[in-house]
Design a protein around this motif. Structure first.
Motif, PDB file in Angstrom:
ATOM      1  N   GLU A   1       0.830  -1.208   0.000  1.00 11.59           N
ATOM      2  CA  GLU A   1       0.000   0.000   0.000  1.00 11.59           C
ATOM      3  C   GLU A   1       0.866   1.260   0.000  1.00 11.59           C
ATOM      4  OE1 GLU A   1      -3.198   2.276   2.910  1.00 11.59           O
ATOM      5  OE2 GLU A   1      -3.034   0.090   3.018  1.00 11.59           O
ATOM      6  N   ASP A   2       1.922   1.280   0.799  1.00 10.72           N
ATOM      7  CA  ASP A   2       2.815   2.434   0.838  1.00 10.72           C
ATOM      8  C   ASP A   2       3.467   2.672  -0.517  1.00 10.72           C
ATOM      9  OD1 ASP A   2       2.229   2.898   3.478  1.00 10.72           O
ATOM     10  OD2 ASP A   2       4.074   1.995   4.264  1.00 10.72           O
ATOM     11  N   TYR A   3       3.858   1.593  -1.191  1.00  2.54           N
ATOM     12  CA  TYR A   3       4.485   1.759  -2.508  1.00  2.54           C
ATOM     13  C   TYR A   3       3.472   2.281  -3.530  1.00  2.54           C
ATOM     14  CZ  TYR A   3       7.065   0.733  -6.779  1.00  2.54           C
ATOM     15  OH  TYR A   3       7.694   0.830  -7.998  1.00  2.54           O
ATOM     16  N   ARG A   4       2.263   1.747  -3.507  1.00  7.92           N
ATOM     17  CA  ARG A   4       1.227   2.227  -4.439  1.00  7.92           C
ATOM     18  C   ARG A   4       0.920   3.706  -4.214  1.00  7.92           C
ATOM     19  NH1 ARG A   4      -1.250  -2.895  -3.384  1.00  7.92           N
ATOM     20  NH2 ARG A   4      -2.476  -1.928  -1.717  1.00  7.92           N
ATOM     21  N   ASN A   5       0.981   4.124  -2.954  1.00  5.85           N
ATOM     22  CA  ASN A   5       0.627   5.505  -2.614  1.00  5.85           C
ATOM     23  C   ASN A   5       1.833   6.431  -2.456  1.00  5.85           C
ATOM     24  OD1 ASN A   5      -2.272   5.156  -2.450  1.00  5.85           O
ATOM     25  ND2 ASN A   5      -1.891   3.934  -0.608  1.00  5.85           N
ATOM     26  N   ALA A   6       3.040   5.894  -2.775  1.00 11.94           N
ATOM     27  CA  ALA A   6       4.276   6.689  -2.735  1.00 11.94           C
ATOM     28  C   ALA A   6       4.457   7.408  -1.403  1.00 11.94           C
ATOM     29  CB  ALA A   6       4.300   7.690  -3.895  1.00 11.94           C
TER      30      ALA A   6
END
Length: 290
Positions: A275-280
């Protein structure tokens, strides 16, 4: 932790051999997976060991990591490493790259030459250190300490051997030694008794590990050692050198979940990393701009 033949020491015996079979991965990559998920509990703190080579059209495009450290050691050719904070470098034969993914990094890896071969080792982090700041360190072959005695040559990438000590450390304490034994030679390397230890054979087919009357083990096998504080190896060949990596580390003894590029302590933390990677965010702020 230099080489020793102290009679009070307990020699580690071989408890498991694992063949790292050659297989294709994606377009143009050949890999041997020496450590996979089924061996992670046995080989704590180590998560993965991959022996890789790429064609010029292959490589690993931009991708994230979180929660572990890695050591990349090039044996042939070179790879171009781009770290998405503006850093780009080429890791050539004999060079080492230490990378702490920590809370999050984004990078890419592509071959520099048609003929290339390297190894990448993933090392788990304790949960209290899993979200530390990422960092990157590259060492040229000339910067790696080495020693030679009685037909045994060792490159000391981490730890110490033959009176030579590496000045470089990982967050999780490890030993990473590249041994070459001339025909008929032997080595006896001390390893902390509480540590996990294994060897990965790079070259040679008459290496004997643990005890002199053991069966020889061939190249591309992972050799897992049992309890003790001494690893003994003999090269029984009369004509060919034996080259192997001796790797050891302090077990962490905590839950581990590895999914793709992330190594965390629970499935919830894995889900959060994606989720953190998708949301940068939370370490992956450069995901959109890079």
């Amino acid at each position: 932790m230099s080489a020793s033949c102290d009679s009070d020491r307990v020699t580690r015996q071989v408890i498991k051999n694992v063949l790292a079979k050659l297989q294709k991965e994606g377009e143009g990559a050949l890999v041997r997976n020496g450590i996979t998920e089924i061996h992670q509990a046995l080989l704590d703190p180590f998560v993965l060991l991959v022996d890789f080579s790429f064609s010029l059209t292959a490589g690993f495009a931009k991708h994230p990591h979180r929660g572990f450290e890695s050591v990349t050691y090039m044996l042939q050719g070179g790879i171009i490493h781009k770290y998405f904070k503006g850093h780009e470098s080429t890791i050539k034969a004999g060079d080492v790259q230490w990378m702490t993914a920590g809370r999050g990094i984004i990078h890419s890896e592509f071959p520099e030459e048609e003929v290339n071969n390297g190894l990448q080792l993933w090392i788990n982090l304790p949960s209290i250190h899993r979200m530390i700041e990422p960092k990157n360190l590259e060492l040229s072959s000339l910067e790696i300490p080495r020693a030679e005695k009685d037909g045994v040559e060792v490159k000391v990438i981490a730890g110490d051997s033959l009176g030579i000590k590496s000045p470089y450390y990982t967050t999780t304490p490890i030993m990473f030694l590249d041994f070459t034994l001339k025909p008929g030679s032997q080595t006896h390397q001390t390893v902390p008794e509480s540590w996990t230890a294994f060897a990965y054979i790079l070259e040679g087919d008459e290496g004997v590990f643990g005890s002199l009357n053991s069966l020889a083990i061939q190249a591309h096998y992972v050799v897992v050692f049992g309890p003790g504080d001494l690893v003994s190896v003999w090269n029984k060949s009369t004509s060919r050198a034996l080259r192997f990596l001796l790797i050891a580390g302090e077990p962490i003894g905590e839950p581990l979940v590895q999914c793709g590029p992330f190594v965390m302590s629970s499935q919830d933390e894995i889900d959060m990393a994606f989720e953190d990677y998708r949301n940068a965010k939370n370490g992956f702020e450069l995901a959109k701009s890079s």
